[in-house]
Design an enzyme around this catalytic site. Structure first.
Site, PDB file in Angstrom:
ATOM      1  N   LYS A   1       0.196  -3.437  10.455  1.00  0.00           N
ATOM      2  CA  LYS A   1      -1.075  -2.706  10.575  1.00  0.00           C
ATOM      3  C   LYS A   1      -1.412  -2.486  12.051  1.00  0.00           C
ATOM      4  O   LYS A   1      -1.876  -1.412  12.433  1.00  0.00           O
ATOM      5  CB  LYS A   1      -2.187  -3.481   9.854  1.00  0.00           C
ATOM      6  CG  LYS A   1      -2.004  -3.481   8.331  1.00  0.00           C
ATOM      7  CD  LYS A   1      -2.913  -4.446   7.598  1.00  0.00           C
ATOM      8  CE  LYS A   1      -2.533  -4.516   6.129  1.00  0.00           C
ATOM      9  NZ  LYS A   1      -3.310  -5.469   5.338  1.00  0.00           N
TER      10      LYS A   1
ATOM     11  N   GLN B   1      -7.384 -10.312   5.958  1.00  0.00           N
ATOM     12  CA  GLN B   1      -6.103 -10.367   5.264  1.00  0.00           C
ATOM     13  C   GLN B   1      -6.136 -11.447   4.194  1.00  0.00           C
ATOM     14  O   GLN B   1      -6.549 -12.577   4.446  1.00  0.00           O
ATOM     15  CB  GLN B   1      -4.975 -10.643   6.285  1.00  0.00           C
ATOM     16  CG  GLN B   1      -3.579 -10.566   5.722  1.00  0.00           C
ATOM     17  CD  GLN B   1      -3.176  -9.159   5.282  1.00  0.00           C
ATOM     18  OE1 GLN B   1      -3.684  -8.165   5.784  1.00  0.00           O
ATOM     19  NE2 GLN B   1      -2.261  -9.067   4.338  1.00  0.00           N
TER      20      GLN B   1
ATOM     21  N   ASP C   1     -10.655  -1.597   3.557  1.00  0.00           N
ATOM     22  CA  ASP C   1      -9.722  -1.961   2.481  1.00  0.00           C
ATOM     23  C   ASP C   1     -10.198  -1.393   1.146  1.00  0.00           C
ATOM     24  O   ASP C   1      -9.433  -1.343   0.184  1.00  0.00           O
ATOM     25  CB  ASP C   1      -9.635  -3.489   2.351  1.00  0.00           C
ATOM     26  CG  ASP C   1      -8.358  -4.056   2.965  1.00  0.00           C
ATOM     27  OD1 ASP C   1      -7.312  -3.387   2.871  1.00  0.00           O
ATOM     28  OD2 ASP C   1      -8.421  -5.167   3.511  1.00  0.00           O
TER      29      ASP C   1
HETATM   30  N1  GUN Z   1      -2.953  -8.909   1.360  1.00  0.00           N
HETATM   31  C1  GUN Z   1      -1.957  -8.228   0.780  1.00  0.00           C
HETATM   32  N2  GUN Z   1      -2.216  -6.907   0.811  1.00  0.00           N
HETATM   33  C2  GUN Z   1      -3.402  -6.755   1.415  1.00  0.00           C
HETATM   34  C3  GUN Z   1      -4.205  -5.626   1.757  1.00  0.00           C
HETATM   35  O1  GUN Z   1      -3.875  -4.460   1.494  1.00  0.00           O
HETATM   36  N3  GUN Z   1      -5.375  -5.891   2.408  1.00  0.00           N
HETATM   37  C4  GUN Z   1      -5.772  -7.158   2.694  1.00  0.00           C
HETATM   38  N4  GUN Z   1      -6.943  -7.326   3.306  1.00  0.00           N
HETATM   39  N5  GUN Z   1      -5.042  -8.224   2.391  1.00  0.00           N
HETATM   40  C5  GUN Z   1      -3.875  -8.020   1.765  1.00  0.00           C
END
Ligand code: GUN
Length: 298
Positions: free
Chosen positions: A63, A107, A130
């Site tokens: 990211k 996350q 998200d």
């Molecule tokens: N953990 C696994 N995939 C994701 C995601 O797309 N966003 C977040 N915040 N945590 C994750």
């Protein structure tokens, strides 16, 4: 596209998620450059990674790299695994109130002492890039989407880019997680599909998959969807990311058999994953633009 009604072998078109994601990232980059050229600031994403889970660290790194690619500023917060829930909530509240922060990403998974629902609910829905906040899920449910969950919305964009028309398709979503399976069902409903959600209590998973025009696998179980179940000419989207004992990353669908029957299929890796990250970038820019829009009216 049309559906084949015979059972002769065919080879699916493999949907290249990286290619579609890169096109989206290029568009976001040029939109941000345009902002900068008119004196506006770049979007800023706060990324909270609690502890040192290896898989989470890789996701967060991807990211951050995407942020750099498109010109989004990213600010990392890496509290230790033993952070208390109150401390984490307090960090989120600080970021909510900071006008220079446009997106807040926590996350997951989070350590067991922290109630993930409480954390997600505290994030300002306007900064919830998200798309996990109950407000944003609710907006999607009532056909007024704003910030949409990255993976499900990414899947819709991916299918559109591949030229798939979704209206009227019988779609089967396997998996009902809050972050993926449930919003995926809502996205497909919004797109005009007839949607069935399958889960651990579903009596005969194979029978649902066998009649699906579109199968979206989001269970997180390697090999759960057998290739022979796929209806000839169906579209197969694999959201699963499973690490085998050998270290190999694989999806939920038996890819080699399924691709002999499907019309379209997404690979793992290189399918849905890159689109999820690109959609996160898009949401971060959108969150800034939406807040600017509101500010211009007050
Ligand atoms: N953990 C696994 N995939 C994701 C995601 O797309 N966003 C977040 N915040 N945590 C994750």
């Amino acid at each position: 596209m049309s559906f084949r009604d015979d059972t002769t072998s065919m080879t699916a078109q493999i949907i290249d998620g990286k290619l579609i994601a890169n096109a989206l990232l290029d568009k976001i980059k040029s939109d941000i450059e345009l902002r900068l050229s008119t004196g506006k600031r770049a979007p800023c994403l706060a990324v909270i990674l609690v502890g040192d889970d290896a898989a989470s660290a890789i996701y967060v790194r991807n990211k951050r790299i995407a942020c750099e690619k498109v010109g989004i500023q990213s600010i990392a917060h890496n509290p230790p695994a033993n952070i208390s829930e109150i401390e984490l909530l307090s960090l989120i509240q600080t970021l909510n109130l900071d006008p220079t922060i446009d997106g807040i990403l926590v996350q997951s998974p989070l350590p067991s002492q922290i109630d993930e629902n409480a954390v997600l609910a505290l994030i300002d829905p306007a900064k919830d890039i998200d798309g996990f906040h109950p407000f944003n899920i609710g907006r999607l449910a009532v056909r007024q989407p704003t910030l949409r969950s990255c993976t499900p919305f990414g899947v819709i964009k991916m299918l559109q880019a591949a030229g798939v028309s979704l209206k009227g398709l019988d779609a089967v979503v396997v998996g009902v997680s809050n972050h993926v399976g449930r919003p995926m069902g809502l996205e497909l409903l919004l797109a005009g599909c007839t949607v069935t959600s399958c889960h651990r209590h579903t009596k005969d998973l194979a029978s649902h998959v066998r009649r699906a025009d579109l199968v979206v696998a989001a269970a997180g179980k390697a090999g759960l969807i057998q290739g022979e179940w796929i209806k000839p000419g169906a579209i197969v989207v694999d959201i699963g990311i499973n690490r085998l004992a050998s270290g190999k990353i694989t999806g939920d669908v038996d890819f080699e058999t399924a691709k002999q029957r499907a019309a379209f299929i997404t690979p793992v890796p290189g399918g849905v994953g890159p689109i999820t990250v690109a959609t996160l970038m898009e949401n971060t820019l959108k969150a800034l633009e939406m807040r600017e829009q509101i500010a211009s009216h007050t």
